[in-house]
Structure formats: structure tokens, C-alpha cells
Design a protein around this motif. Structure first.
Motif, PDB file in Angstrom:
ATOM      1  N   GLU A 158      42.431  48.757  31.750  1.00  0.00           N
ATOM      2  CA  GLU A 158      41.665  47.784  32.537  1.00  0.00           C
ATOM      3  C   GLU A 158      40.275  47.681  31.917  1.00  0.00           C
ATOM      4  OE1 GLU A 158      39.877  47.090  37.036  1.00  0.00           O
ATOM      5  OE2 GLU A 158      41.468  48.568  36.694  1.00  0.00           O
ATOM      6  N   TYR A 198      40.236  53.018  31.094  1.00  0.00           N
ATOM      7  CA  TYR A 198      39.387  52.141  31.898  1.00  0.00           C
ATOM      8  C   TYR A 198      38.067  51.940  31.143  1.00  0.00           C
ATOM      9  CZ  TYR A 198      36.852  50.336  35.989  1.00  0.00           C
ATOM     10  OH  TYR A 198      36.118  49.561  36.856  1.00  0.00           O
ATOM     11  N   TYR A 253      34.536  49.959  31.371  1.00  0.00           N
ATOM     12  CA  TYR A 253      33.687  49.189  32.285  1.00  0.00           C
ATOM     13  C   TYR A 253      32.223  49.337  31.871  1.00  0.00           C
ATOM     14  CZ  TYR A 253      32.721  53.675  34.612  1.00  0.00           C
ATOM     15  OH  TYR A 253      32.338  54.971  34.900  1.00  0.00           O
ATOM     16  N   ASP A 265      36.496  46.004  32.592  1.00  0.00           N
ATOM     17  CA  ASP A 265      35.646  45.400  33.631  1.00  0.00           C
ATOM     18  C   ASP A 265      34.190  45.410  33.150  1.00  0.00           C
ATOM     19  OD1 ASP A 265      34.568  44.384  35.900  1.00  0.00           O
ATOM     20  OD2 ASP A 265      34.788  46.222  37.090  1.00  0.00           O
TER      21      ASP A 265
END
Length: 590
Positions: free
Chosen positions: A470, A509, A511, A472
Motif C-alpha cells: 500500500e 506499507y 507512506y 499513501d
């Protein structure tokens, strides 16, 4: 040895002043002798006159301050003995209206009491029951007065306490003015119980404590000078330790504490006058320098010998012009040399003649020109070296990634997943095209994130359900400029050393967020993690497979930002690894 030192000092004297020195010796010696005779005659008379003037000014300042202290003491004593004030301080207010009404009465009483005072005095009452009264329109300071040193000392001593001169009031908002203060306890009748304290502020006008060539101080009972802040700088010109020692011995010797007259003490450079206050145990002290005396004598001497100086001026002027013509070219050359020494290689000296000095100036200009060209060449070579280092790091990263990608393509073809192999090659093409970025060393964060996304999409073909990710990153961060290939190596580390070794797979992840001064990008995984030893090796940039990508990113960031960045890593076995990049915004063009 002494003769050698004199010779060394003589060599350091400039040529111009060496020429003038001999003439000055013969011209100035008679003037000095004449000035000594004149000043000796007038010195004693001038000192006597200044001593009388100093004592007169001291007595005026003494009377001014002591009169105000006496009036302040009488006012404070009157308020502390006032039965109505005691009653108000002894009772508690039943309502806020009663409190305001009482404050108005007491404030009016204090104001009326000070209305006809010739001194700059203001009175304030602080009650143990929380009441506060004042004679001025100034607002009280927002503090707990019961904890203040002056309040505690007055309450403990249970008697009046004189506060030393200072800048500003201890109790109300005030300008930076000089104050002496008096605090007197207000007690119950025939009891020692403290009901409150009357605080008197006495404003001292600046001219009382400040005067040219004269310094006015107060000596307390410990024989310590109390100086106001405005006089500290001037006082540093005096040898206060010597004055304190002399004042202590003289005060005790003459028993000035029992005298109502002034004591005058004089040494070579200072006239000191002491006198004890009639109100408290303070001793006023005036320290006057004899600088004014010497200035007056000097003026007389200068007037007396003005004609002599006028006669020798022409000779001095002629000598100066001749030396200036000879020496100025050398001075200009020396100043230009200093500029070059400080790094200004564009500095040149103007050629003034065709003689020896002119040849020296031309040789110096040629030398500076050669040095400047050499420095430019060195800077250019250093810039090229830096570019080669960056290209080398990029070359170290690309083969490593391409090898893994082609390995995935071969694997897909072997299992007859031709569509996926084509899609994988398409992703690789997109990745390489954006990674080239037209040969630029820096790209905006949006391109760097696109590279990482393509890379992860490619790797997902290989690891399928074992890898999920992911990304972000806020849209407002996407335009920040960052060095190329600072995220992909770290994501690759997370995959190969975190997720790959975890049987059930994991998630990566990526971000970002920003603070006032920095942009922060975080790469986190829930892989197998690292023990403390591996983590420490990674932080120290050891040459091992775990820290290979981390080291490359660290070196790239160092090349661009020197020490103005942070690259931190945290990891725990069975939990995962988190890497954080912090870059200052003023190092990233938006």
C-alpha cells in the motif's frame, strides 16, 4: 636580550612612521616639557575647585534621596498604623461588591495621602486576606506576592525593610525606571500577627544617579556596593574592589556610622565621598574620577602651545606628503594581498609606475591570475568527480534490480504465463522509462513513488499472494524534489529480507507526511524483522546483503544533503522493519 627585542619591534614599524618618528622626537619633546610645567602649576588649584564642586553636588543628591526616604517611611508608617486599614485587612469580604467598594475607598485614601507629596512616591497594600490596594493607576503584576522574597523577608523580620535600587517595580507594571522601595508589615493591634504589607515605591530620577565623571552608589551594611543596572557599564571602568576595600577601612576608621557629616577620601585618580543616611543604615557613596581635571589641564596646555604646533605643522605636512608618495603603492599592494588571502581572487592591484614597485605590482597580478585559473580548474574537476560517484551508485543499483526482474520473466515463461510475462515486461518498460528521467539526478516525489509502484507491481507477479503493498503519499508532497532511487532499494530490502523469508508472506506499507520544516517518508513491513546485531550492522553501513540497499541510499542522500538529513531504521524479530527518511523542506525545491 632586551636589545634584540627592541630591534625586532623596530623592524615591525612601517616605513612611513619610521620616517616621521625622528622628526617627531625633536619637535614634541619641548612641547611635553612645557606642558608638564604648566599643568603642575594649575593642577592643585583645579583639584581644589573640583573637590568643592563634587561635595556640593553630592550633598544635593544626598538631601534629595534622604528626603524621599523619610517621606516614604512616614507614609508607610501612617498606613501601617491606620485602624481602618487594619480592620479591612483583618476581615473577609462577604461579596464581590463589598470588595470593590472597599478597594475604591482605600485606593482613594492612599491617593489623597500622596496627593501633596513632593516626592515621586506610590503606595501599595497587599493583605493576607487577598486584598490589594494602590495609589496609582498602574496594574498589579500577575504573580503570587506572598511567595516573593521581599514579602517573605518583611514578614519574617516583622519590621520595615528597605529594598535596594533596581530597574522596574516589583509589584506593578512599570517602565524601565529606577526605584528604591520600602516594605512595612501591618500587624494586629498589640499582636505580632501579620495582616499584610505596605509597599512603597520611590522613583529616582536618572540625573540623581547619573552624572558625567561621577558615579553615585549605595553601600549596604555588609559594605557591598549596590549598583543600578544603568551604571554597571560605567562602573566597570573603575577598580571597584580597591574602592570597596578603601571605603571599608575609612568608614570604620572615621566611625562614619555615628557621624552626620560627609567623609572625603582621595587617591591618585579618584575622589570618594561617604555619608550615612539619616533614615536607615545605608551609606551613600559618590565616586568621581579626576579625568575632568586632567581634561581641563590638557585644554590649557593645548591653548598655550597652539602657536608652536602651528609652526611645526607645515614641516609635518611636507614630510607626510613625501612619505605618502613613496609608501602608498606598497600599502595598496598589501591590502590587495589581504583580499586574495581571504579568497577574493578577482582582486587586482593598479599599476602606479614603471619602476621597481610597478614591476612588483604586475608580477603580483600575474600570480593571482594563475592561482584563480588553477582554483577554477580544481572546482570543475571536483564537480565531475561527484557526478561520476553518483553515476557509479546508480549503476550499482540498476543491475541488481534488473537481474531479479528478468529472473521473474523467465519464471513466468517457464510456467506458460505468457500474458503475465508480457504485462511484466510492460511494467519493466514503464519503470525504466521513468527511472531514466532524462538524465536528471533529482526528480519530484511523484516520479519516485511511481518507480516504487512499478517495482512492487513487477515483484507481485513473482510472489503473488505472498506480497501485498500500500502506498499513501499526500498529493501536496508530490512536487518536492528528491534524489533519484532513494525508495526502491529500501522497498527491495523490505521484500527480500523481510517478506520473502516469512512463510505466510506480508505487506509493505509506504507512506509520507510533512512537518513545518521537513518531509518524512516511511517504508514499513511486517516481515521477519532483524535481531539487534543485524540492525546495528545495518546502521553502521556494513557491506553485507542486508544493508546493501540501505548503504546505497544513505550515500546518495549524503552526496545531495551532506549532514542535513536523517535515515533511521527500527526492527524487531517477528514484528517487522521500519525505515524513516527525513529531508528538510528548504533542501527540496517545490
Amino acid at each position: 636580550m632586551m636589545i634584540l627585542n627592541i630591534k625586532k619591534k623596530y623592524k615591525k614599524i612601517s616605513l612611513r612612521y619610521r620616517l616621521l618618528k625622528y622628526f617627531s622626537a625633536f619637535a614634541i619633546i619641548p612641547i611635553i616639557l612645557f606642558s608638564i610645567v604648566i599643568s603642575g602649576i594649575m593642577l592643585n588649584e583645579t583639584i581644589d575647585r573640583m573637590r568643592d564642586d563634587t561635595k556640593k553636588r553630592f550633598d544635593e543628591r544626598f538631601q534629595y534621596i534622604d528626603k524621599q526616604l523619610e517621606e516614604a517611611y512616614q507614609i508607610g508608617n501612617t498606613v501601617s498604623q491606620d485602624s481602618y486599614v487594619r480592620q479591612i485587612l483583618n476581615d473577609e469580604f462577604e461579596s464581590i461588591e463589598e470588595k470593590y467598594f472597599t478597594e475604591a475607598i482605600i485606593n482613594s485614601k492612599l491617593t489623597h495621602m500622596l496627593k501633596y507629596s513632593e516626592s515621586n512616591i506610590q503606595a501599595y497594600v497587599i493583605g493576607e486576606n487577598g486584598s490589594q490596594f494602590k495609589s496609582s493607576d498602574k496594574s498589579f503584576l500577575e504573580k503570587n506576592f506572598f511567595d516573593e522574597e521581599w514579602y517573605v523577608n518583611t514578614a519574617n523580620i516583622n519590621n520595615e525593610v528597605w529594598q535596594y535600587p533596581r530597574i522596574g517595580s516589583n509589584i506593578v507594571n512599570s517602565l524601565r525606571e529606577e526605584y528604591i522601595s520600602l516594605t512595612i508589615p501591618i500587624r494586629k493591634v498589640l499582636k505580632d500577627t501579620i495582616l499584610g504589607i505596605i509597599y512603597i515605591d520611590i522613583k529616582i530620577e536618572p540625573y540623581v544617579l547619573e552624572e558625567a565623571s561621577s558615579y553615585f552608589y549605595i553601600i549596604n551594611q555588609e559594605d557591598t556596593f549596590i549598583m543600578n543596572e544603568k551604571l554597571v557599564e560605567d562602573a566597570s571602568k573603575l577598580d571597584l574592589s580597591t574602592i570597596i576595600s578603601e571605603s571599608r577601612s575609612n568608614i570604620k576608621y572615621w566611625n562614619i556610622l555615628e557621624s552626620n557629616d560627609s567623609l572625603i577620601h582621595e587617591n591618585k585618580n579618584i575622589i570618594t565621598i561617604y555619608r550615612k543616611s539619616n533614615i536607615n543604615d545605608w551609606i551613600y557613596c559618590s565616586v568621581s574620577t579626576k579625568e575632568t581635571i586632567y581634561q581641563n589641564v590638557l585644554v590649557i596646555i593645548l591653548v598655550t602651545i597652539a602657536i608652536i604646533f602651528g609652526l611645526i605643522f607645515i614641516a609635518f605636512y611636507t614630510s607626510f606628503r613625501v612619505s605618502k608618495t613613496l609608501i602608498n603603492p606598497l600599502i595598496n599592494l598589501s591590502k590587495t594581498m589581504e583580499k586574495v588571502q581571504q579568497g577574493d581572487f578577482a582582486a587586482r592591484v593598479k599599476t602606479t609606475s614603471n619602476g621597481e614597485i610597478g614591476q612588483l605590482e604586475e608580477s603580483f597580478n600575474y600570480m593571482v591570475k594563475d592561482i584563480n585559473e588553477l582554483m577554477t580548474q580544481i572546482v570543475t574537476e571536483q564537480q565531475k568527480t561527484r557526478q561520476y560517484e553518483i553515476m557509479l551508485l546508480q549503476a550499482q543499483i540498476k543491475p541488481h534490480f534488473l537481474y531479479n526482474t528478468f529472473d521473474s520473466v523467465i519464471w513466468l515463461i517457464r510456467i506458460d504465463e505468457y500474458d503475465d510475462a508480457i504485462k511484466l515486461m510492460q511494467e519493466l518498460t514503464i519503470f525504466l522509462r521513468s527511472g531514466l528521467s532524462k538524465g536528471k539526478d533529482t526528480i519530484n516525489l511523484e516520479q519516485e513513488v511511481s518507480n516504487v509502484k512499478s517495482y512492487l507491481e513487477i515483484q507481485k507477479f513473482r510472489y503473488k499472494k505472498k506480497l501485498s503493498f500500500e502506498i499513501d503519499i499526500p498529493e501536496e508532497m508530490m512536487n518536492f524534489q528528491v534524489p533519484k532511487l532513494i525508495l526502491q532499494p529500501l522497498v527491495e530490502n523490505s521484500l527480500y529480507h523481510g517478506i520473502k523469508n516469512k512463510e505466510e508472506g506480508g505487506m509493505i506499507y509506504v507512506y509520507g507526511y510533512e512537518t513545518i520544516d521537513e518531509i518524512i517518508i516511511v517504508i514499513s513491513d511486517d516481515g521477519v524483522g532483524m535481531d539487534e546485531k543485524k540492525l546495528e550492522n545495518m546502521k553502521e553501513n556494513d557491506n553485507n546483503s542486508t544493508s546493501y540497499g540501505f548503504k546505497n541510499v544513505y550515500e546518495r542522500l549524503s552526496m545531495f544533503y551532506k549532514e542535513r538529513f536523517k535515515l533511521d531504521v527500527e526492527s524487531e524479530i517477528g514484528i517487522g522493519t521500519t525505515i524513516k527518511i527525513q529531508i528538510r523542506k528548504d533542501d527540496s525545491d517545490v
